[in-house]
Motif scaffolding. Structure first.
Motif, PDB file in Angstrom:
ATOM      1  N   THR A 118       0.650  -1.232   0.055  1.00 21.43           N
ATOM      2  CA  THR A 118       0.068   0.024  -0.083  1.00 21.43           C
ATOM      3  C   THR A 118       0.930   1.412  -0.042  1.00 21.43           C
ATOM      4  OG1 THR A 118      -0.113   0.058   2.521  1.00 21.43           O
ATOM      5  CG2 THR A 118      -1.849  -0.952   1.371  1.00 21.43           C
ATOM      6  N   GLY A 119       0.563   2.233  -0.644  1.00 21.44           N
ATOM      7  CA  GLY A 119       1.258   3.423  -0.618  1.00 21.44           C
ATOM      8  C   GLY A 119       1.397   4.004   0.835  1.00 21.44           C
ATOM      9  N   ARG A 120       0.260   3.896   1.606  1.00 22.82           N
ATOM     10  CA  ARG A 120       0.564   4.275   3.098  1.00 22.82           C
ATOM     11  C   ARG A 120       1.562   3.329   3.978  1.00 22.82           C
ATOM     12  NH1 ARG A 120       1.739   6.003   6.546  1.00 22.82           N
ATOM     13  NH2 ARG A 120       0.673   6.956   8.492  1.00 22.82           N
ATOM     14  N   TRP A 121       1.801   2.300   3.610  1.00 23.74           N
ATOM     15  CA  TRP A 121       3.047   1.266   4.140  1.00 23.74           C
ATOM     16  C   TRP A 121       4.343   2.128   3.644  1.00 23.74           C
ATOM     17  CZ3 TRP A 121       7.191  -1.585   3.029  1.00 23.74           C
ATOM     18  CH2 TRP A 121       7.397  -2.821   4.197  1.00 23.74           C
ATOM     19  N   ALA A 122       4.289   2.461   2.334  1.00 23.22           N
ATOM     20  CA  ALA A 122       5.538   2.973   1.697  1.00 23.22           C
ATOM     21  C   ALA A 122       6.012   4.236   2.421  1.00 23.22           C
ATOM     22  CB  ALA A 122       5.574   2.939   0.264  1.00 23.22           C
ATOM     23  N   GLU A 123       5.019   4.980   2.848  1.00 19.07           N
ATOM     24  CA  GLU A 123       5.267   6.364   3.354  1.00 19.07           C
ATOM     25  C   GLU A 123       5.599   6.017   5.123  1.00 19.07           C
ATOM     26  OE1 GLU A 123       1.941   9.372   0.806  1.00 19.07           O
ATOM     27  OE2 GLU A 123       1.484   8.653   3.229  1.00 19.07           O
ATOM     28  N   GLU A 124       5.299   5.005   5.341  1.00 13.86           N
ATOM     29  CA  GLU A 124       5.496   4.717   6.931  1.00 13.86           C
ATOM     30  C   GLU A 124       6.811   4.033   6.963  1.00 13.86           C
ATOM     31  OE1 GLU A 124       3.379   5.817   9.468  1.00 13.86           O
ATOM     32  OE2 GLU A 124       4.871   4.967  10.807  1.00 13.86           O
ATOM     33  N   TYR A 125       7.193   3.268   5.956  1.00 13.81           N
ATOM     34  CA  TYR A 125       8.422   2.337   6.035  1.00 13.81           C
ATOM     35  C   TYR A 125       9.416   2.675   4.806  1.00 13.81           C
ATOM     36  CZ  TYR A 125       5.845   0.161   9.554  1.00 13.81           C
ATOM     37  OH  TYR A 125       5.048  -0.090  10.855  1.00 13.81           O
ATOM     38  N   PRO A 126       9.641   4.125   4.475  1.00  9.70           N
ATOM     39  CA  PRO A 126      10.291   4.324   3.148  1.00  9.70           C
ATOM     40  C   PRO A 126      11.544   3.788   3.138  1.00  9.70           C
ATOM     41  CG  PRO A 126      10.426   6.325   4.625  1.00  9.70           C
ATOM     42  CD  PRO A 126       9.438   5.341   5.377  1.00  9.70           C
ATOM     43  N   ASP A 127      12.304   3.581   4.184  1.00  9.83           N
ATOM     44  CA  ASP A 127      13.607   2.686   3.882  1.00  9.83           C
ATOM     45  C   ASP A 127      13.175   1.193   3.354  1.00  9.83           C
ATOM     46  OD1 ASP A 127      14.871   5.107   4.545  1.00  9.83           O
ATOM     47  OD2 ASP A 127      15.288   4.373   6.777  1.00  9.83           O
ATOM     48  N   GLN A 128      12.608   0.651   4.055  1.00 15.77           N
ATOM     49  CA  GLN A 128      12.145  -0.678   3.581  1.00 15.77           C
ATOM     50  C   GLN A 128      11.607  -0.796   2.396  1.00 15.77           C
ATOM     51  OE1 GLN A 128      10.390  -3.268   6.543  1.00 15.77           O
ATOM     52  NE2 GLN A 128      10.509  -1.665   7.912  1.00 15.77           N
ATOM     53  N   ALA A 129      10.753   0.101   2.044  1.00 19.52           N
ATOM     54  CA  ALA A 129      10.210   0.202   0.620  1.00 19.52           C
ATOM     55  C   ALA A 129      11.009   0.402  -0.449  1.00 19.52           C
ATOM     56  CB  ALA A 129       8.996   1.263   0.627  1.00 19.52           C
ATOM     57  N   LYS A 130      12.136   1.092  -0.265  1.00 24.04           N
ATOM     58  CA  LYS A 130      13.190   1.280  -1.054  1.00 24.04           C
ATOM     59  C   LYS A 130      14.105  -0.016  -1.177  1.00 24.04           C
ATOM     60  CE  LYS A 130      17.213   4.268  -2.191  1.00 24.04           C
ATOM     61  NZ  LYS A 130      18.000   5.575  -1.846  1.00 24.04           N
ATOM     62  N   SER A 131      14.393  -0.330  -0.056  1.00 19.39           N
ATOM     63  CA  SER A 131      15.187  -1.806  -0.004  1.00 19.39           C
ATOM     64  C   SER A 131      14.535  -2.897  -0.855  1.00 19.39           C
ATOM     65  CB  SER A 131      15.594  -2.195   1.560  1.00 19.39           C
ATOM     66  OG  SER A 131      16.080  -3.200   1.750  1.00 19.39           O
ATOM     67  N   ILE A 132      13.432  -2.876  -0.614  1.00 12.47           N
ATOM     68  CA  ILE A 132      12.674  -4.149  -1.348  1.00 12.47           C
ATOM     69  C   ILE A 132      12.475  -3.676  -2.723  1.00 12.47           C
ATOM     70  CG2 ILE A 132      10.142  -5.267  -1.470  1.00 12.47           C
ATOM     71  CD1 ILE A 132       9.819  -4.601   1.545  1.00 12.47           C
ATOM     72  N   GLY A 133      12.083  -2.278  -3.046  1.00 11.30           N
ATOM     73  CA  GLY A 133      11.904  -1.897  -4.150  1.00 11.30           C
ATOM     74  C   GLY A 133      13.116  -1.732  -5.141  1.00 11.30           C
ATOM     75  N   THR A 134      14.288  -2.295  -4.634  1.00 13.11           N
ATOM     76  CA  THR A 134      15.463  -1.935  -5.425  1.00 13.11           C
ATOM     77  C   THR A 134      16.302  -3.218  -5.280  1.00 13.11           C
ATOM     78  OG1 THR A 134      16.795  -1.098  -3.466  1.00 13.11           O
ATOM     79  CG2 THR A 134      16.039   0.396  -4.782  1.00 13.11           C
ATOM     80  N   ASP A 135      15.614  -4.447  -4.696  1.00 16.68           N
ATOM     81  CA  ASP A 135      15.968  -5.523  -4.836  1.00 16.68           C
ATOM     82  C   ASP A 135      15.555  -6.498  -5.784  1.00 16.68           C
ATOM     83  OD1 ASP A 135      16.894  -8.339  -4.111  1.00 16.68           O
ATOM     84  OD2 ASP A 135      16.450  -7.872  -1.935  1.00 16.68           O
ATOM     85  N   PRO A 136      16.459  -6.910  -6.616  1.00 16.33           N
ATOM     86  CA  PRO A 136      15.960  -7.729  -7.686  1.00 16.33           C
ATOM     87  C   PRO A 136      15.192  -9.199  -7.442  1.00 16.33           C
ATOM     88  CG  PRO A 136      18.203  -7.528  -7.949  1.00 16.33           C
ATOM     89  CD  PRO A 136      17.833  -6.839  -6.739  1.00 16.33           C
ATOM     90  N   ASN A 137      15.179  -9.377  -6.059  1.00 11.54           N
ATOM     91  CA  ASN A 137      14.473 -10.756  -5.343  1.00 11.54           C
ATOM     92  C   ASN A 137      13.038 -10.342  -5.530  1.00 11.54           C
ATOM     93  OD1 ASN A 137      14.927 -13.509  -4.275  1.00 11.54           O
ATOM     94  ND2 ASN A 137      13.984 -12.385  -2.627  1.00 11.54           N
ATOM     95  N   PHE A 138      12.707  -8.986  -5.532  1.00  9.94           N
ATOM     96  CA  PHE A 138      11.373  -8.712  -5.342  1.00  9.94           C
ATOM     97  C   PHE A 138      10.759  -7.748  -6.382  1.00  9.94           C
ATOM     98  CE2 PHE A 138      13.147  -8.971  -0.694  1.00  9.94           C
ATOM     99  CZ  PHE A 138      12.224  -9.961  -0.556  1.00  9.94           C
ATOM    100  N   GLU A 139       9.516  -7.838  -6.734  1.00 14.08           N
ATOM    101  CA  GLU A 139       8.865  -6.746  -7.297  1.00 14.08           C
ATOM    102  C   GLU A 139       7.665  -6.176  -6.585  1.00 14.08           C
ATOM    103  OE1 GLU A 139       7.564  -8.882 -10.864  1.00 14.08           O
ATOM    104  OE2 GLU A 139       6.112 -10.000  -9.723  1.00 14.08           O
TER     105      GLU A 139
END
Ligand SMILES: [Zn+2]
Length: 302
Positions: A139-160
């Protein structure tokens, strides 16, 4: 039967005002409401030890948020409505996609500020350590709450990173007591979530959308038609929402997986405290049975 119990528990929790996530029996067609979801519950704990995290660096030349065309999508339906993917049909390869909904509603900020954890870093670390490619419906709200994790997940080829709305409102009503958005607001909500991912620095985004609670109908599919997303449901309900017994969750998943399956689980300790532990049972067992883990984009692409 466990499904029934889980759905009932979820419904009860949802109407208690919490969020709700995809969970519950899958739907088959559009026009029919899927059963729901995953509500946030107040209960962290259950974190199990974990595997070391390995975070690959940012992907160079990575994709634009929600840019259609980079990854396989389903063609729009003949009537122009948003297509819905549930599992890879007639699939003979033993592939399975584990999906994790990172739920957070617009009004849960105060709860997060009070210490309730809507994230699950241990789960992400375990998926990395076990090398399980996965799709995170954020959710967008989750990405706002946890931006570092959202970035970490969203820049890791293991995930989409796929879209699970901005604030986990319903796209049709009724849907487990979730407040509903109307057509224009629904369309804008999808953009707002993609924008939150971009803002956080998550770049491995895919144009897939999961309806909160799994609830949708034709008007909802019509409202999203210009978003050019593929709606993604599931055929295997893990029952991890509010579960207390990881073995029961693992058993339900292992009993339901077929070649080409999409499994719905959650990435939030608040509403799904035993998911990480269940994953540590599910992954080796499915591998023993000859299964290979893939992302939703791999399934849609086959
Ligand atoms: Zn959800």
């Amino acid at each position: 039967m466990r499904k029934v119990t889980a759905a009932a528990a979820l419904t009860a929790a949802l109407t208690g005002s919490l969020a709700g996530c995809g969970d519950g029996p899958a739907t088959t067609d559009a026009g029919r409401q899927a059963r729901p979801g995953t509500p946030p519950a107040p209960t962290p704990t259950a974190s199990a030890p974990a595997a070391g995290a390995t975070s690959p660096g940012p992907a160079a030349g990575a994709p634009l948020a929600g840019a259609p065309g980079r990854v396989p999508t389903l063609a729009p339906r003949a009537d122009g409505l948003t297509p819905v993917f549930e599992r890879a049909q007639q699939h003979t390869d033993k592939t399975v996609a584990l999906t994790f909904d990172a739920d957070m509603t617009s009004d849960q900020g105060p709860r997060a500020a009070g210490g309730e954890r809507f994230d699950n870093p241990q789960l992400i670390a375990t998926l990395r350590a076990l090398k399980v490619p996965s799709t995170i419906f954020m959710t967008g709200r989750w990405a706002e709450e946890y931006p570092d994790q959202a970035k970490s997940i969203g820049t890791d080829p293991n995930f989409e990173v796929a879209n699970h709305s901005y604030g986990h409102h319903a796209f049709t009503s009724p849907c487990y007591g979730l407040p509903a958005l109307d057509g224009a607001a629904a369309r804008a909500d999808v953009d707002r979530a993609f924008s939150a991912f971009r803002q956080a620095g998550a770049v491995n985004t895919v144009p897939y959308f999961r309806f909160p609670g799994g609830c949708y109908d034709d008007p909802a599919l019509r409202a999203l038609s210009t978003a050019k997303v593929t709606a993604v449901q599931w055929d295997v309900v893990s029952g991890d929402a509010f579960a207390k017994d990881p073995a029961a969750v693992a058993e339900q998943v292992l009993a339901g997986v077929k070649p080409g399956s999409v499994v719905v689980m959650h990435c939030t300790r608040s509403a799904a405290p035993v998911t990480e532990e269940a994953v540590r049972t599910i992954v080796p067992e499915l591998r023993k049975r000859g299964y290979r883990f893939v992302k939703v984009s791999d399934l849609i692409g086959t």
